[in-house]
Write an enzyme that holds these catalytic residues in place. Sequence first.
Site, PDB file in Angstrom:
ATOM      1  N   GLY A 119     180.865  60.939  64.257  1.00  0.00           N
ATOM      2  CA  GLY A 119     180.727  60.405  65.611  1.00  0.00           C
ATOM      3  C   GLY A 119     180.007  59.069  65.615  1.00  0.00           C
ATOM      4  N   ASP A 120     178.981  58.939  64.768  1.00  0.00           N
ATOM      5  CA  ASP A 120     178.247  57.675  64.662  1.00  0.00           C
ATOM      6  C   ASP A 120     179.185  56.565  64.197  1.00  0.00           C
ATOM      7  OD1 ASP A 120     176.103  59.350  65.180  1.00  0.00           O
ATOM      8  OD2 ASP A 120     175.468  59.436  63.094  1.00  0.00           O
TER       9      ASP A 120
END
Length: 309
Positions: free
Chosen positions: A252-253
């Site tokens: 997600g980062d």
Amino acid sequence: MIVTVTMNPAIDKTVDIGKFEHGGLNRIKNVEIDAGGKGINVSKTIKELGGETIATGFIGGTTGQLIENVLNEMGIKNDFVKIESPTRTNTKLVEEGGIVTELNEPGPVITEEAMEELLTKLEGYASEETLFVLAGSVPASVDKGIYGKIADAVHEKGAKVFIDADGELFVKSLDSKPDYIKPNNVELAEFFGVEGDITVEDTVGMAKKLMARGIEHIAVSMGKDGAVFVSNEEKFKCKGLKVKTYSTVGAGDAMVAAISYGVEKGLSYREAAKLGVATSAGAVTTIGTKPPTREVVDELLAQVECEEI
């Protein structure tokens, strides 16, 4: 200029084991140590893509110094507020097959003076050319409305804000109308009280409700199924890419990083989103919380397919 804010950074210790034996002996095959925390992961990924950021937040003790040293060695600009409490260490147990068990420490105590120092730094960086990425958890001593407070302050100077958070942090940030958010579909369903299987139509409907509150760009990650992207101009879904998964930690980062990088470089939201999907897929193939190389991202980018919703 992209400024990443990590209020609760960590030394990420990734431990490879065969199969986790609860209550028994576990022999470690390999250990990787990384400077981590969601905002720091974003900065590392943007650097690998070819961009620049300023990483800020709170660091303390020898663990905090290690994070600063790693970022300096990577050539990532940083401007942290130094605190007395040591930065936490998070341990991630990775089993064969990609099952990950995370053991995350709560984080340090943040004084009012330290918080004011950080807020002053952020307002100093704020301008119409600045995108702030506010990502991850905050220490228990920090009010859960802090992301909204920061967003309101930097919006007054024309800056843009990308928030990647969950739970109460996410909920309390929405009234500040962040310019970009990236919940996953499970987090979105929890927010709206949707139960059972979550369809693409459900996801789009929930995203549109958030847009009605003044949020202009929403990226909803759906793991191996790809992601849904909604803006004022368009709604589309990008299919997930088939890659050999080591760990989903940091995926997600990576998506947040690539979208932020793309936006700063003047890409359309769709092109930035495609870059986000490719970078996220690349991230699951790496050991620890290391970003994928630009070469890997470009190979995957050629495979990204998007369709109108």
